[in-house]
Motif scaffolding. Sequence first.
Motif, PDB file in Angstrom:
ATOM      1  N   GLY A  71       0.459  -1.041   0.110  1.00 38.32           N
ATOM      2  CA  GLY A  71       0.024  -0.459  -0.146  1.00 38.32           C
ATOM      3  C   GLY A  71       0.877   1.419   0.056  1.00 38.32           C
ATOM      4  N   ILE A  72       2.027   1.388   0.866  1.00 36.51           N
ATOM      5  CA  ILE A  72       2.970   2.629   0.774  1.00 36.51           C
ATOM      6  C   ILE A  72       3.476   2.770  -0.511  1.00 36.51           C
ATOM      7  CG2 ILE A  72       4.477   3.323   1.373  1.00 36.51           C
ATOM      8  CD1 ILE A  72       3.860   2.501   4.626  1.00 36.51           C
ATOM      9  N   LEU A  73       4.597   1.773  -0.715  1.00 36.64           N
ATOM     10  CA  LEU A  73       4.877   1.690  -2.158  1.00 36.64           C
ATOM     11  C   LEU A  73       3.637   2.072  -3.653  1.00 36.64           C
ATOM     12  CD1 LEU A  73       7.313  -1.122  -1.744  1.00 36.64           C
ATOM     13  CD2 LEU A  73       8.213   1.085  -2.212  1.00 36.64           C
ATOM     14  N   THR A  74       3.153   1.549  -3.736  1.00 33.41           N
ATOM     15  CA  THR A  74       2.029   1.684  -4.286  1.00 33.41           C
ATOM     16  C   THR A  74       1.560   3.400  -4.565  1.00 33.41           C
ATOM     17  OG1 THR A  74       1.219  -0.853  -4.581  1.00 33.41           O
ATOM     18  CG2 THR A  74      -0.214   1.116  -6.035  1.00 33.41           C
ATOM     19  N   SER A  75       1.025   3.661  -3.084  1.00 36.45           N
ATOM     20  CA  SER A  75       0.441   5.434  -3.362  1.00 36.45           C
ATOM     21  C   SER A  75       1.674   6.306  -3.525  1.00 36.45           C
ATOM     22  CB  SER A  75      -0.095   5.265  -1.794  1.00 36.45           C
ATOM     23  OG  SER A  75       0.860   5.427   0.022  1.00 36.45           O
ATOM     24  N   HIS A  76       2.049   5.864  -3.231  1.00 37.50           N
ATOM     25  CA  HIS A  76       3.824   7.098  -3.555  1.00 37.50           C
ATOM     26  C   HIS A  76       4.281   6.951  -4.298  1.00 37.50           C
ATOM     27  CE1 HIS A  76       4.759   7.076   1.472  1.00 37.50           C
ATOM     28  NE2 HIS A  76       5.245   8.172   0.558  1.00 37.50           N
ATOM     29  N   LEU A  77       4.175   5.799  -5.472  1.00 37.21           N
ATOM     30  CA  LEU A  77       4.859   5.801  -6.608  1.00 37.21           C
ATOM     31  C   LEU A  77       3.239   6.195  -7.857  1.00 37.21           C
ATOM     32  CD1 LEU A  77       6.534   4.921  -8.961  1.00 37.21           C
ATOM     33  CD2 LEU A  77       5.510   2.883  -8.948  1.00 37.21           C
ATOM     34  N   GLU A  78       2.161   6.161  -7.196  1.00 36.69           N
ATOM     35  CA  GLU A  78       1.430   6.859  -7.825  1.00 36.69           C
ATOM     36  C   GLU A  78       1.291   8.233  -7.884  1.00 36.69           C
ATOM     37  OE1 GLU A  78      -2.486   5.046  -6.127  1.00 36.69           O
ATOM     38  OE2 GLU A  78      -2.372   2.832  -7.599  1.00 36.69           O
ATOM     39  N   ARG A  79       1.539   9.308  -6.753  1.00 41.98           N
ATOM     40  CA  ARG A  79       2.314   9.878  -6.394  1.00 41.98           C
ATOM     41  C   ARG A  79       3.692  10.931  -7.514  1.00 41.98           C
ATOM     42  NH1 ARG A  79       3.429  11.885  -0.593  1.00 41.98           N
ATOM     43  NH2 ARG A  79       2.002   9.906  -0.168  1.00 41.98           N
ATOM     44  N   PHE A  80       4.133  10.000  -7.417  1.00 34.47           N
ATOM     45  CA  PHE A  80       5.886  10.750  -7.933  1.00 34.47           C
ATOM     46  C   PHE A  80       5.595  10.384  -9.509  1.00 34.47           C
ATOM     47  CE2 PHE A  80       8.029   8.768  -3.967  1.00 34.47           C
ATOM     48  CZ  PHE A  80       8.126  10.273  -3.488  1.00 34.47           C
ATOM     49  N   ALA A  81       4.383  10.058  -9.783  1.00 33.55           N
ATOM     50  CA  ALA A  81       4.716   9.146 -11.306  1.00 33.55           C
ATOM     51  C   ALA A  81       3.281   9.340 -11.952  1.00 33.55           C
ATOM     52  CB  ALA A  81       5.195   7.273 -11.495  1.00 33.55           C
ATOM     53  N   PHE A  82       2.423   9.665 -11.405  1.00 36.02           N
ATOM     54  CA  PHE A  82       1.498  10.625 -11.426  1.00 36.02           C
ATOM     55  C   PHE A  82       0.368  10.746 -13.409  1.00 36.02           C
ATOM     56  CE2 PHE A  82       2.626  14.862 -10.491  1.00 36.02           C
ATOM     57  CZ  PHE A  82       2.304  16.012 -11.554  1.00 36.02           C
ATOM     58  N   ARG A  83       1.740  11.867 -13.762  1.00 34.14           N
ATOM     59  CA  ARG A  83       1.782  11.476 -14.624  1.00 34.14           C
ATOM     60  C   ARG A  83       1.798  10.288 -15.845  1.00 34.14           C
ATOM     61  NH1 ARG A  83       5.167  15.985 -13.334  1.00 34.14           N
ATOM     62  NH2 ARG A  83       3.769  17.759 -14.050  1.00 34.14           N
ATOM     63  N   GLU A  84       2.056   9.253 -15.412  1.00 33.84           N
ATOM     64  CA  GLU A  84       1.973   8.260 -16.044  1.00 33.84           C
ATOM     65  C   GLU A  84       0.953   7.083 -15.550  1.00 33.84           C
ATOM     66  OE1 GLU A  84       5.905   6.170 -17.316  1.00 33.84           O
ATOM     67  OE2 GLU A  84       6.980   7.942 -15.820  1.00 33.84           O
ATOM     68  N   ASN A  85       0.354   7.544 -14.813  1.00 32.33           N
ATOM     69  CA  ASN A  85      -0.649   6.503 -14.217  1.00 32.33           C
ATOM     70  C   ASN A  85      -0.724   4.988 -14.250  1.00 32.33           C
ATOM     71  OD1 ASN A  85      -3.259   6.281 -13.580  1.00 32.33           O
ATOM     72  ND2 ASN A  85      -4.414   6.024 -14.846  1.00 32.33           N
ATOM     73  N   PRO A  86       0.454   4.964 -13.089  1.00 33.01           N
ATOM     74  CA  PRO A  86       0.917   3.741 -13.132  1.00 33.01           C
ATOM     75  C   PRO A  86      -0.332   2.934 -12.343  1.00 33.01           C
ATOM     76  CG  PRO A  86       1.880   5.335 -11.269  1.00 33.01           C
ATOM     77  CD  PRO A  86       0.871   5.836 -12.196  1.00 33.01           C
TER      78      PRO A  86
END
Length: 99
Positions: A71-86
């Motif tokens: 959950g933590i890794l997913t939420s942070h990657l979604e925030r950092f890579a929001f332009r790519e919609n991971p």
Amino acid sequence: MKAIASFPTHSANRYLAQLCDHFGRKIKAEHGDAKGSIEFSFGRCQLTASDSDLEILAQADDQTRLDQVIGILTSHLERFAFRENPFLDWQKIETNQPT
């Protein structure tokens, strides 16, 4: 317990460094040469960057803690890579399988 996910991106090294640097302000995290690791009190993860994707291996002692790491890794990657919609499709790895 282990789970793995892959994020197709040409910016894998940048996201790996960003995740490790972000978490490294408060917990043990390090990176270099397309590899990184983050040590939470409840689990850990290993990150590997290639030219085409970022692979994340999450590990913890039980499912509850593994879900926390995911959950933590997913939420942070979604925030950092929001332009790519991971989208991370986490796959559980059986403990008797090599990683």
